[in-house]
Design a protein around this motif. Structure first.
Motif, short mmCIF file in Angstrom:
data_model
loop_
_atom_site.label_atom_id
_atom_site.label_comp_id
_atom_site.label_asym_id
_atom_site.label_seq_id
_atom_site.Cartn_x
_atom_site.Cartn_y
_atom_site.Cartn_z
N ARG A 31 52.46 40.80 43.26
CA ARG A 31 52.21 41.09 44.68
C ARG A 31 50.73 41.39 44.91
NH1 ARG A 31 52.73 46.52 46.74
NH2 ARG A 31 52.41 46.50 48.98
N THR A 32 50.13 42.12 43.98
CA THR A 32 48.71 42.46 44.09
C THR A 32 47.85 41.22 44.04
OG1 THR A 32 49.03 44.66 43.18
CG2 THR A 32 46.84 43.71 42.94
N VAL A 33 48.09 40.36 43.06
CA VAL A 33 47.30 39.14 42.93
C VAL A 33 47.55 38.21 44.11
CG1 VAL A 33 46.84 37.11 41.48
CG2 VAL A 33 47.21 39.35 40.42
N ASP A 34 48.78 38.14 44.59
CA ASP A 34 49.09 37.32 45.76
C ASP A 34 48.33 37.81 46.99
OD1 ASP A 34 50.58 35.18 47.04
OD2 ASP A 34 51.67 36.79 48.07
N HIS A 35 48.25 39.12 47.16
CA HIS A 35 47.51 39.69 48.29
C HIS A 35 46.03 39.32 48.20
CE1 HIS A 35 46.65 42.46 51.57
NE2 HIS A 35 45.65 42.95 50.85
N LEU A 36 45.48 39.42 46.99
CA LEU A 36 44.09 39.02 46.80
C LEU A 36 43.89 37.55 47.17
CD1 LEU A 36 43.32 40.81 43.41
CD2 LEU A 36 42.35 41.39 45.64
N ASP A 38 45.71 35.76 49.23
CA ASP A 38 45.84 35.62 50.68
C ASP A 38 44.56 35.99 51.42
OD1 ASP A 38 48.44 34.82 50.28
OD2 ASP A 38 49.34 36.73 50.89
N LYS A 39 43.76 36.87 50.84
CA LYS A 39 42.52 37.33 51.46
C LYS A 39 41.30 36.52 51.02
CE LYS A 39 44.47 40.75 53.64
NZ LYS A 39 44.53 40.86 55.07
N GLY A 40 41.55 35.44 50.29
CA GLY A 40 40.46 34.55 49.88
C GLY A 40 39.72 34.98 48.63
N PHE A 41 40.24 35.96 47.92
CA PHE A 41 39.61 36.42 46.69
C PHE A 41 39.70 35.33 45.62
CE2 PHE A 41 39.63 38.62 42.59
CZ PHE A 41 38.53 39.45 42.71
N PRO A 42 38.68 35.14 44.80
CA PRO A 42 38.75 34.12 43.73
C PRO A 42 39.67 34.58 42.58
CG PRO A 42 36.68 35.32 43.59
CD PRO A 42 37.38 35.81 44.83
N VAL A 43 40.97 34.36 42.75
CA VAL A 43 41.97 34.88 41.81
C VAL A 43 41.90 34.24 40.42
CG1 VAL A 43 43.59 35.69 43.55
CG2 VAL A 43 43.73 33.33 42.74
N GLU A 44 41.12 33.18 40.27
CA GLU A 44 40.94 32.62 38.93
C GLU A 44 40.17 33.59 38.03
OE1 GLU A 44 37.70 31.03 41.63
OE2 GLU A 44 39.87 31.24 41.76
N ASN A 45 39.68 34.67 38.62
CA ASN A 45 39.00 35.72 37.87
C ASN A 45 39.92 36.90 37.58
OD1 ASN A 45 36.07 34.82 37.76
ND2 ASN A 45 36.57 34.54 39.92
N CYS A 46 41.22 36.69 37.73
CA CYS A 46 42.21 37.75 37.47
C CYS A 46 43.13 37.34 36.32
CB CYS A 46 43.08 37.98 38.72
SG CYS A 46 42.21 38.67 40.11
N MET A 47 43.78 38.34 35.78
CA MET A 47 44.73 38.12 34.70
C MET A 47 45.78 39.22 34.77
SD MET A 47 43.87 38.25 30.60
CE MET A 47 42.71 36.92 30.69
N ILE A 48 47.05 38.86 34.58
CA ILE A 48 48.12 39.85 34.48
C ILE A 48 48.52 39.91 33.01
CG2 ILE A 48 50.48 40.46 35.11
CD1 ILE A 48 50.08 38.89 37.73
N VAL A 49 48.46 41.11 32.45
CA VAL A 49 48.75 41.29 31.03
C VAL A 49 49.92 42.26 30.88
CG1 VAL A 49 47.84 42.05 28.81
CG2 VAL A 49 46.32 40.93 30.45
N GLY A 50 50.97 41.79 30.23
CA GLY A 50 52.10 42.66 29.91
C GLY A 50 51.78 43.44 28.65
N THR A 51 51.97 44.76 28.70
CA THR A 51 51.66 45.60 27.54
C THR A 51 52.86 46.46 27.18
OG1 THR A 51 50.74 47.34 28.96
CG2 THR A 51 49.20 45.70 28.10
#
Length: 166
Positions: A31-36, A38-51
């Motif tokens: 949801r957080t990455v989707d919101h980013l 939606d706001k035009g944030f360059p999400v290719e600079n994000c990563m979701i890591v399961g720990t």
């Protein structure tokens, strides 16, 4: 000197990732990455890591000799049908006869093979189950140069930035 994430697959590494937020479930992180996005944030600079990985095993039933034989036969039928289809492509005989005979042979083979495997366990595992490795926390990482912008965007999304002290 090797990059900090050199052990990661090239497409999965960020140069200098920093933590944006940690969540208890994957949908919250998504949801957080989707919101980013939606706001035009360059999400290719994000990563979701399961720990904090753990293995979860759900018991689906008790194994008996009859159940093992039946499951083995069903698996064998599917293998036999597949072999029958392959043989019927190159053979001159009746497709139905080839399919039926390979299905029967497959069922017998599958049943015998499953019973031999079950007997080899000597009753140490008399149950069937499904298992998965799941994460207990999901961290959203972002490239360091985009972190301030991401925090600013997420400030208007309720619950997007959980308190690090909880």
């Amino acid at each position: 000197m090797a990059a900090p994430n050199a052990h990661l697959h090239r497409g999965l590494a960020l140069e200098f990732p920093q933590s944006l937020a940690v969540y208890a479930s994957y949908p919250e992180a998504q949801r957080t990455v989707d919101h980013l996005a939606d706001k035009g944030f360059p999400v290719e600079n994000c990563m979701i890591v399961g720990t904090d990985l753990k293995q979860v095993e759900r018991i689906t039933g008790r194994l008996t000799t009859g159940r093992v034989a039946g499951l083995g036969a069903v698996t064998g039928v599917w293998l036999g049908v597949f072999v029958g289809l392959a043989l019927s492509l190159f053979g001159d005989g009746s497709v139905f006869a080839v399919m039926l005979s390979t299905a029967i042979i497959g069922a017998l083979f599958g049943m015998i093979w499953a019973l031999l495997g079950y007997a080899a366990t000597r009753g140490e595992r008399d149950f069937s189950s499904v298992s998965a490795v799941v994460a207990t926390k999901y961290e959203v990482l972002v490239e360091h140069k985009h972190r301030a912008n991401a925090l600013e965007i997420l400030a208007d999304l309720p619950g997007a930035l959980p308190s690090p002290f909880e």
